[in-house]
Scaffold this motif. Structure first.
Motif, PDB file in Angstrom:
ATOM      1  N   PHE A   1       0.804  -1.208   0.000  1.00 21.23           N
ATOM      2  CA  PHE A   1       0.000   0.000   0.000  1.00 21.23           C
ATOM      3  C   PHE A   1       0.843   1.267   0.000  1.00 21.23           C
ATOM      4  O   PHE A   1       0.723   2.126  -0.871  1.00 21.23           O
ATOM      5  N   PHE A   2       1.719   1.369   0.985  1.00 19.25           N
ATOM      6  CA  PHE A   2       2.418   2.634   1.149  1.00 19.25           C
ATOM      7  C   PHE A   2       3.710   2.668   0.357  1.00 19.25           C
ATOM      8  O   PHE A   2       4.788   2.462   0.867  1.00 19.25           O
ATOM      9  N   ASN A   3       3.591   2.894  -0.937  1.00 16.92           N
ATOM     10  CA  ASN A   3       4.785   3.126  -1.739  1.00 16.92           C
ATOM     11  C   ASN A   3       4.446   4.148  -2.815  1.00 16.92           C
ATOM     12  O   ASN A   3       3.261   4.416  -3.097  1.00 16.92           O
ATOM     13  N   PHE A   4       5.451   4.721  -3.422  1.00 16.78           N
ATOM     14  CA  PHE A   4       5.256   5.853  -4.320  1.00 16.78           C
ATOM     15  C   PHE A   4       4.294   5.530  -5.445  1.00 16.78           C
ATOM     16  O   PHE A   4       3.367   6.298  -5.719  1.00 16.78           O
ATOM     17  N   GLU A   5       4.490   4.367  -6.060  1.00 14.40           N
ATOM     18  CA  GLU A   5       3.656   4.019  -7.204  1.00 14.40           C
ATOM     19  C   GLU A   5       2.184   3.969  -6.815  1.00 14.40           C
ATOM     20  O   GLU A   5       1.302   4.468  -7.520  1.00 14.40           O
ATOM     21  N   ASN A   6       1.906   3.358  -5.649  1.00 13.05           N
ATOM     22  CA  ASN A   6       0.517   3.202  -5.246  1.00 13.05           C
ATOM     23  C   ASN A   6      -0.101   4.547  -4.861  1.00 13.05           C
ATOM     24  O   ASN A   6      -1.244   4.834  -5.208  1.00 13.05           O
ATOM     25  N   ILE A   7       0.667   5.361  -4.139  1.00  6.46           N
ATOM     26  CA  ILE A   7       0.160   6.682  -3.754  1.00  6.46           C
ATOM     27  C   ILE A   7      -0.155   7.470  -5.022  1.00  6.46           C
ATOM     28  O   ILE A   7      -1.173   8.154  -5.113  1.00  6.46           O
ATOM     29  N   LYS A   8       0.736   7.366  -5.979  1.00  5.07           N
ATOM     30  CA  LYS A   8       0.516   8.027  -7.263  1.00  5.07           C
ATOM     31  C   LYS A   8      -0.802   7.556  -7.871  1.00  5.07           C
ATOM     32  O   LYS A   8      -1.600   8.357  -8.382  1.00  5.07           O
ATOM     33  N   GLY A   9      -1.038   6.258  -7.757  1.00  4.39           N
ATOM     34  CA  GLY A   9      -2.288   5.694  -8.268  1.00  4.39           C
ATOM     35  C   GLY A   9      -3.497   6.300  -7.571  1.00  4.39           C
ATOM     36  O   GLY A   9      -4.500   6.676  -8.201  1.00  4.39           O
ATOM     37  N   ILE A  10      -3.405   6.446  -6.239  1.00  5.48           N
ATOM     38  CA  ILE A  10      -4.524   7.024  -5.493  1.00  5.48           C
ATOM     39  C   ILE A  10      -4.761   8.463  -5.941  1.00  5.48           C
ATOM     40  O   ILE A  10      -5.893   8.880  -6.185  1.00  5.48           O
ATOM     41  N   LEU A  11      -3.649   9.200  -6.059  1.00  3.10           N
ATOM     42  CA  LEU A  11      -3.768  10.600  -6.468  1.00  3.10           C
ATOM     43  C   LEU A  11      -4.467  10.706  -7.818  1.00  3.10           C
ATOM     44  O   LEU A  11      -5.403  11.489  -8.001  1.00  3.10           O
ATOM     45  N   LEU A  12      -4.034   9.893  -8.731  1.00  2.00           N
ATOM     46  CA  LEU A  12      -4.606   9.942 -10.074  1.00  2.00           C
ATOM     47  C   LEU A  12      -6.079   9.556 -10.047  1.00  2.00           C
ATOM     48  O   LEU A  12      -6.913  10.166 -10.709  1.00  2.00           O
ATOM     49  N   ALA A  13      -6.361   8.547  -9.230  1.00  3.29           N
ATOM     50  CA  ALA A  13      -7.752   8.084  -9.164  1.00  3.29           C
ATOM     51  C   ALA A  13      -8.657   9.140  -8.549  1.00  3.29           C
ATOM     52  O   ALA A  13      -9.864   9.146  -8.762  1.00  3.29           O
ATOM     53  N   THR A  14      -8.073  10.043  -7.744  1.00  2.45           N
ATOM     54  CA  THR A  14      -8.892  11.076  -7.107  1.00  2.45           C
ATOM     55  C   THR A  14      -9.178  12.237  -8.050  1.00  2.45           C
ATOM     56  O   THR A  14     -10.142  12.978  -7.850  1.00  2.45           O
ATOM     57  N   ALA A  15      -8.304  12.404  -9.055  1.00  3.45           N
ATOM     58  CA  ALA A  15      -8.346  13.639  -9.841  1.00  3.45           C
ATOM     59  C   ALA A  15      -9.737  13.951 -10.395  1.00  3.45           C
ATOM     60  O   ALA A  15     -10.283  15.027 -10.163  1.00  3.45           O
ATOM     61  N   VAL A  16     -10.312  12.990 -11.127  1.00  2.00           N
ATOM     62  CA  VAL A  16     -11.579  13.281 -11.784  1.00  2.00           C
ATOM     63  C   VAL A  16     -12.699  13.506 -10.766  1.00  2.00           C
ATOM     64  O   VAL A  16     -13.408  14.516 -10.789  1.00  2.00           O
ATOM     65  N   ASN A  17     -12.848  12.558  -9.837  1.00  3.83           N
ATOM     66  CA  ASN A  17     -13.909  12.709  -8.840  1.00  3.83           C
ATOM     67  C   ASN A  17     -13.711  13.997  -8.039  1.00  3.83           C
ATOM     68  O   ASN A  17     -14.671  14.709  -7.728  1.00  3.83           O
ATOM     69  N   GLY A  18     -12.453  14.304  -7.725  1.00  3.90           N
ATOM     70  CA  GLY A  18     -12.159  15.518  -6.971  1.00  3.90           C
ATOM     71  C   GLY A  18     -12.661  16.760  -7.695  1.00  3.90           C
ATOM     72  O   GLY A  18     -13.332  17.613  -7.115  1.00  3.90           O
ATOM     73  N   VAL A  19     -12.348  16.842  -8.984  1.00  2.00           N
ATOM     74  CA  VAL A  19     -12.762  18.019  -9.758  1.00  2.00           C
ATOM     75  C   VAL A  19     -14.288  18.120  -9.816  1.00  2.00           C
ATOM     76  O   VAL A  19     -14.870  19.191  -9.635  1.00  2.00           O
ATOM     77  N   LEU A  20     -14.942  16.977 -10.041  1.00  2.00           N
ATOM     78  CA  LEU A  20     -16.412  16.998 -10.055  1.00  2.00           C
ATOM     79  C   LEU A  20     -16.957  17.450  -8.702  1.00  2.00           C
ATOM     80  O   LEU A  20     -17.911  18.237  -8.614  1.00  2.00           O
ATOM     81  N   ALA A  21     -16.338  16.949  -7.637  1.00  2.00           N
ATOM     82  CA  ALA A  21     -16.831  17.252  -6.295  1.00  2.00           C
ATOM     83  C   ALA A  21     -16.678  18.739  -5.968  1.00  2.00           C
ATOM     84  O   ALA A  21     -17.467  19.294  -5.209  1.00  2.00           O
ATOM     85  N   LEU A  22     -15.670  19.386  -6.555  1.00  2.00           N
ATOM     86  CA  LEU A  22     -15.500  20.818  -6.310  1.00  2.00           C
ATOM     87  C   LEU A  22     -16.755  21.580  -6.731  1.00  2.00           C
ATOM     88  O   LEU A  22     -17.307  22.388  -5.985  1.00  2.00           O
ATOM     89  N   GLY A  23     -17.201  21.285  -7.961  1.00  2.00           N
ATOM     90  CA  GLY A  23     -18.403  21.958  -8.445  1.00  2.00           C
ATOM     91  C   GLY A  23     -19.617  21.605  -7.606  1.00  2.00           C
ATOM     92  O   GLY A  23     -20.415  22.472  -7.242  1.00  2.00           O
ATOM     93  N   SER A  24     -19.735  20.308  -7.282  1.00  2.00           N
ATOM     94  CA  SER A  24     -20.884  19.873  -6.483  1.00  2.00           C
ATOM     95  C   SER A  24     -20.929  20.593  -5.138  1.00  2.00           C
ATOM     96  O   SER A  24     -21.997  20.896  -4.627  1.00  2.00           O
ATOM     97  N   THR A  25     -19.747  20.851  -4.581  1.00  2.00           N
ATOM     98  CA  THR A  25     -19.709  21.513  -3.280  1.00  2.00           C
ATOM     99  C   THR A  25     -20.429  22.858  -3.331  1.00  2.00           C
ATOM    100  O   THR A  25     -21.246  23.166  -2.455  1.00  2.00           O
ATOM    101  N   PHE A  26     -20.166  23.645  -4.348  1.00  2.00           N
ATOM    102  CA  PHE A  26     -20.848  24.941  -4.477  1.00  2.00           C
ATOM    103  C   PHE A  26     -22.366  24.759  -4.511  1.00  2.00           C
ATOM    104  O   PHE A  26     -23.108  25.419  -3.800  1.00  2.00           O
ATOM    105  N   VAL A  27     -22.782  23.846  -5.378  1.00  2.00           N
ATOM    106  CA  VAL A  27     -24.225  23.650  -5.541  1.00  2.00           C
ATOM    107  C   VAL A  27     -24.856  23.171  -4.230  1.00  2.00           C
ATOM    108  O   VAL A  27     -25.915  23.639  -3.824  1.00  2.00           O
ATOM    109  N   ILE A  28     -24.178  22.248  -3.553  1.00  2.00           N
ATOM    110  CA  ILE A  28     -24.763  21.710  -2.323  1.00  2.00           C
ATOM    111  C   ILE A  28     -24.817  22.800  -1.240  1.00  2.00           C
ATOM    112  O   ILE A  28     -25.761  22.865  -0.465  1.00  2.00           O
ATOM    113  N   ILE A  29     -23.828  23.665  -1.206  1.00  2.00           N
ATOM    114  CA  ILE A  29     -23.863  24.738  -0.203  1.00  2.00           C
ATOM    115  C   ILE A  29     -25.065  25.659  -0.433  1.00  2.00           C
ATOM    116  O   ILE A  29     -25.628  26.213   0.501  1.00  2.00           O
ATOM    117  N   THR A  30     -25.505  25.799  -1.694  1.00  2.00           N
ATOM    118  CA  THR A  30     -26.714  26.605  -1.912  1.00  2.00           C
ATOM    119  C   THR A  30     -27.967  25.833  -1.533  1.00  2.00           C
ATOM    120  O   THR A  30     -29.078  26.282  -1.812  1.00  2.00           O
TER     121      THR A  30
END
Ligand SMILES: Nc1ncnc2c1ncn2[C@@H]1O[C@H](COP(=O)(O)OP(=O)(O)OP(=O)(O)O)[C@@H](O)[C@H]1O
Ligand SMILES: [Mg+2]
Lengths: 330, 521
Positions: A41-70
């Motif tokens: 689990f805790f090695n550079f390659e895997n962390i990199k994998g987690i980071l990459l896997a977060t990218a798309v959902n993270g960006v979508l969630a940013l927009g959702s956050t604004f909408v949900i706050i309203t």
């Protein structure tokens, strides 16, 4: 009347920070737990994998956050993401236009969908749930129609894929090849945070979610600002589409439904209140990481994917339950 | 009606009509406002005062009629338009945004920006807010979240917001309902200063005694009609009241029934919580109305909330019918037969989207259920109609959503709700705030009746005449402490005020020195 009484509680809002601390603590627990459970689990390659896997959902969630706050909701971000990726594919692969134009097309497609969502919610007074559900179906169908049910590949323009998979960092610091998608996520998060905390858009996002009527009576054009906020959410979805297309080196028209729920889950785990008026970008990013770390760790432990989904659900419910608990204590 | 020359007035409203489904809220109403005057607007609950002002503030669109501002005919389609015309409004319902800070609330819609126009300048916001507070002699931190303020403080924030707009027309819809005497004095001082500067102030209040203190003219409304406008000096309060209700009402002499029972139903011993409740002990007897007097912020509401289990306490014991009671939550309290009517009824007492009848029986729904959980609709109907009549609640029917009732009538619904309860011990926190004169005496009659039936009542009130008229016994609080107890025979306004300000000239937290006895009429 009975809960009256919370009103006087001193620090309802300090505890929103509390929720973030909880989420962050949870993330650390996940990291430590998985590290102990598996050496992989805790090695550079895997962390990199987690980071990459977060990218798309993270960006979508940013927009959702604004909408949900309203105090709204956007169910269409997943399929709008796909629609944007398809439009990028149309520009770049079908029409052989330059890559930057394709990217712009993706972002604009997202913006347009968001603008329509916003118009339906504000001027046409449709409930956000209904308006964006309609948009979910519409964009899902359109993606299939436009693409002719087949993936659109970006094989002629290899530079497009580098938007997500290249690594500027790796060129600067050899070996440290964090993919660009991750940089873009953090860049977008910083921008979102600035907008949410330092600009009028952010101020009105909270105001509308906290007391829409009072905001209107203060002379704020609530309809216009809601449209702006939904449009912004659409732009983030468009950005998600570009990142997704670049990462898969193709626009997959059947993909997308379900992503909106991950985005909402990320925001909620991070302390954004579905009742509106509360939420932070930092929290949302942590929430997005909790989800992808969980998926990654469970996969390494060879837990079947079906079970990963079950666990994500449980974590989501637990996070909100704990949030409620501390609210009730107030 | 002789046509007036719009040039002579700051605001002139003529022939204003407004319909809501089932209600003709405004019927050919007229109103005018001159520069540098305070023009009071009075009328019974539901007369149409707020509606008329909301038309002027751009909240409602009028069906018919003309509005002139500074001689020019105008249309006011939305709140922004009103603000741009220099009309600023303090609405009857608090209209603040709980998740924003005080300063952010005051400047919402016109936030100062930094040099990069895109960014907000929160420092400037705080400084500007501070300037307004200084002008008002108000001690308040601009960075505090509004949600963490008491109702009174929120009201002061509303006033600060309206003032900061530098409006020429200032509408105040019941601004004093939640304020302390000292804050009211401060508000009056500000109003007088604005009047000198040529601002026109429209002032709505049910505290008719305030009219003499602050207003130059009074307009009376009844049932959606403008009845008359008179110079305040030329009319007595009684004349104004009879214009309001359309008949002469005779205030019944105080009719406190003799109280004989000695059985103690509730005893509180050494209740303490932080520095808001300090060592409070008292007894409540069967069939007694125990008045809690004091200035706002004296800790009376806090004591009530503690007894009701709404707030945790540091120490102290509560005995119900001689037995020690463990009350950790309102649910426990209800189990012990204690009911509490919150002073902040708007927020906690009503389900706005439910109709009047269901709101009334919400706390006592079981009584209206037959076998198999069948709901007895006709009984609900009957009960609700009974209280609608008893409290003269103005509503087209008991099926109207509570949201559409006028402010005072919403409060009456909540009172009706607690009157249907079968609890032995009832705590009423400011039961008549915002309620018109006619309905007030009706509520007094109902309270007496309850006491007569053997229920015990704690009545918290900041209006001394009400306390004096209703209570068998009066407990006075000051700064979290009980400073004295008076029997109804020995109590006078002076004695109560003295106890309520026990520590001589008390500096309140807004920095205003309280007068020893300011004419609570
Ligand atoms: N939005 C609405 N929809 C339906 N009816 C309404 C609405 N607003 C007000 N009304 C009705 O119009 C009438 C006048 O209400 P308004 O709020 O103007 O009374 P008010 O004089 O301000 O009374 P109060 O002293 O209780 O505040 C009432 O009968 C009320 O029920
Ligand atoms: Mg009103």
């Amino acid at each position: 009347m009975i809960h009256s009484l919370l009103a006087r509680g001193s620090s309802i809002f300090r505890s929103s920070a509390m929720q973030r601390v909880l989420a962050f603590g949870g993330l650390i627990v996940l990291f430590v737990g998985f590290s102990l459970a598996s050496p992989n689990f805790f090695n550079f390659e895997n962390i990199k994998g987690i980071l990459l896997a977060t990218a798309v959902n993270g960006v979508l969630a940013l927009g959702s956050t604004f909408v949900i706050i309203t105090a709204g909701i956007d169910l269409s971000v997943g399929t709008v993401m796909t629609f944007s990726a398809v439009m990028t594919g149309v520009f770049i692969t079908f029409w052989h236009l330059p890559v930057p134009l394709g990217v712009l097309a993706g972002l604009s497609a997202g913006a347009l969908c968001g603008f329509l969502n916003g118009t339906m919610v504000s001027r046409m007074r449709l409930p956000p749930f209904v308006a964006t559900l309609g948009m979910l179906y519409a964009t899902k169908g359109l993606s299939l129609v436009i693409s002719g049910l087949k993936p659109i590949y970006f094989t002629d323009t290899p530079e497009f894929a580098t938007i997500s998979m290249g690594s500027i960092l790796g060129m600067i610091i050899p070996g440290f090849d964090i993919p660009n998608a991750v940089l873009i996520l953090f860049g977008a998060a910083i921008l979102a945070n600035l907008i949410l905390t330092k600009t009028v858009i952010g101020r009105y996002t909270f105001a509308i979610g906290s007391n829409e009527e009072a905001t209107r009576l203060s002379g704020v054009n609530v309809n216009a600002w809601k449209t702006v906020i939904y449009t912004m959410c659409g732009i983030f979805a468009g950005l998600g589409g570009v990142l997704m297309g670049a990462r898969l080196n193709s626009a997959q028209p059947a993909l997308g439904a379900g992503y909106e729920l991950d985005a909402i889950a990320a925001a909620v785990i991070g302390g954004t209140s579905l009742k509106g008026g509360e939420g932070t970008i930092v929290g949302t990013i942590i929430g997005a990481f909790v989800i992808s770390t969980l998926a990654n760790g469970l996969r390494i432990l060879s837990v079947p994917q079906e079970w990963q989904i079950v666990v994500t659900g449980a974590i989501l419910v637990m996070a909100v339950y704990m949030d409620n608990l501390r609210r009730r204590k107030e | 009606m002789p046509d007036k020359n719009p040039e002579d007035y700051l605001v002139l409203m003529q022939g204003i009509d407004k319909h809501f489904p089932g209600v003709h809220a405004l019927n050919q109403c007229r109103f005018d406002l001159k520069r540098g005057e305070v023009h009071a607007l009075v009328g019974e609950n539901g007369a149409g005062k707020s509606t008329l002002m909301k038309v002027l503030a751009g909240v409602y669109k009028k069906d018919a009629g003309r509005i002139f501002v500074r001689g020019q005919e105008v249309e006011i389609p939305n709140p922004r338009a009103a603000i741009d015309l220099g009309i600023s409004t303090i609405h009857q319902e608090l209209n603040l945004i709980p998740h924003l800070t005080v300063a952010q609330n005051i400047f919402i819609g016109r936030e100062p920006r930094q040099k990069i126009r895109f960014l907000l300048d929160d420092k400037a916001i705080n400084e500007k807010a501070q300037q307004v507070f200084d002008m008002m002699h108000l001690k308040l931190e601009p960075g505090t979240l509004v949600a963490n303020l008491t109702v009174a403080k929120q009201q002061m924030v509303e006033i600060a917001k309206a003032l900061s707009l530098n409006a020429e027309v200032l509408i105040m819809d019941e601004p004093t309902a939640a304020l302390t005497e000292a804050e009211i004095e401060e508000l009056f001082r500000i109003i007088r200063k604005l009047r000198e500067q040529g601002v026109g102030v429209i002032y709505i209040s049910h505290r008719l005694e305030e009219l003499k203190q602050i207003s130059d003219r009074v307009t009376v409304m009844r049932d959606g009609h403008t009845i008359d406008t008179v110079n305040t000096q030329d009319a007595t309060i009684d004349q104004i009241i009879s214009m309001m209700v359309g008949r002469t009402i005779y205030e019944a002499a105080p009719d406190v029934p003799e109280h004989q029972e000695e059985e103690v139903v509730l005893e509180v011993r050494n209740l303490s919580r932080g520095n808001v409740i300090k060592d409070v002990s008292f007894k409540l007897k069967k069939g007694e109305i125990l008045g809690f007097a004091g200035l706002m912020g004296a800790g009376r509401t806090e004591v009530a909330r503690a007894i009701f289990g709404a707030d945790p306490v540091d120490s102290g014991e509560i005995y119900v019918h001689g037995r020690k009671a463990v009350i950790r939550s309102p649910k426990d309290a209800v189990k012990y037969g204690i009911g509490y009517l919150s002073e902040d009824r708007k927020r906690f007492g009503l389900t706005l989207d439910l109709d009047v009848e269901n709101n009334m029986v919400l706390a006592t729904f079981r009584k209206f259920m037959g076998a198999l959980g069948w709901v007895n609709d006709s009984k609900i109907h009957q009960t609700a109609n009974h209280y609608v009549q008893a409290l003269s609640i103005k509503t087209p029917s008991v099926q109207q959503k509570a949201r559409y009732l006028s402010g005072g009538n919403q409060q009456k619904v909540v009172i009706g709700k607690w009157l249907t309860c079968d609890t032995d011990i009832l705590i009423f926190d400011e039961p008549t705030r915002g309620i018109d004169v006619g309905a007030k005496s009706e509520i007094y009659r109902l309270l007496n009746e309850l006491a007569h039936q053997g229920k015990s009542i704690i009545m918290i009130s900041s209006e001394l005449p009400e306390i004096l008229r209703m209570s068998h016994r009066i407990v006075v609080m000051c700064e979290g402490r009980i400073t004295g107890e008076l029997s109804s025979a020995e109590a006078t306004q002076e004695k109560i005020m003295k106890l309520a300000t026990q520590r001589g000239v008390v500096m309140r937290d807004n920095g205003v020195a309280l007068p020893q006895n300011n004419g609570v009429v």
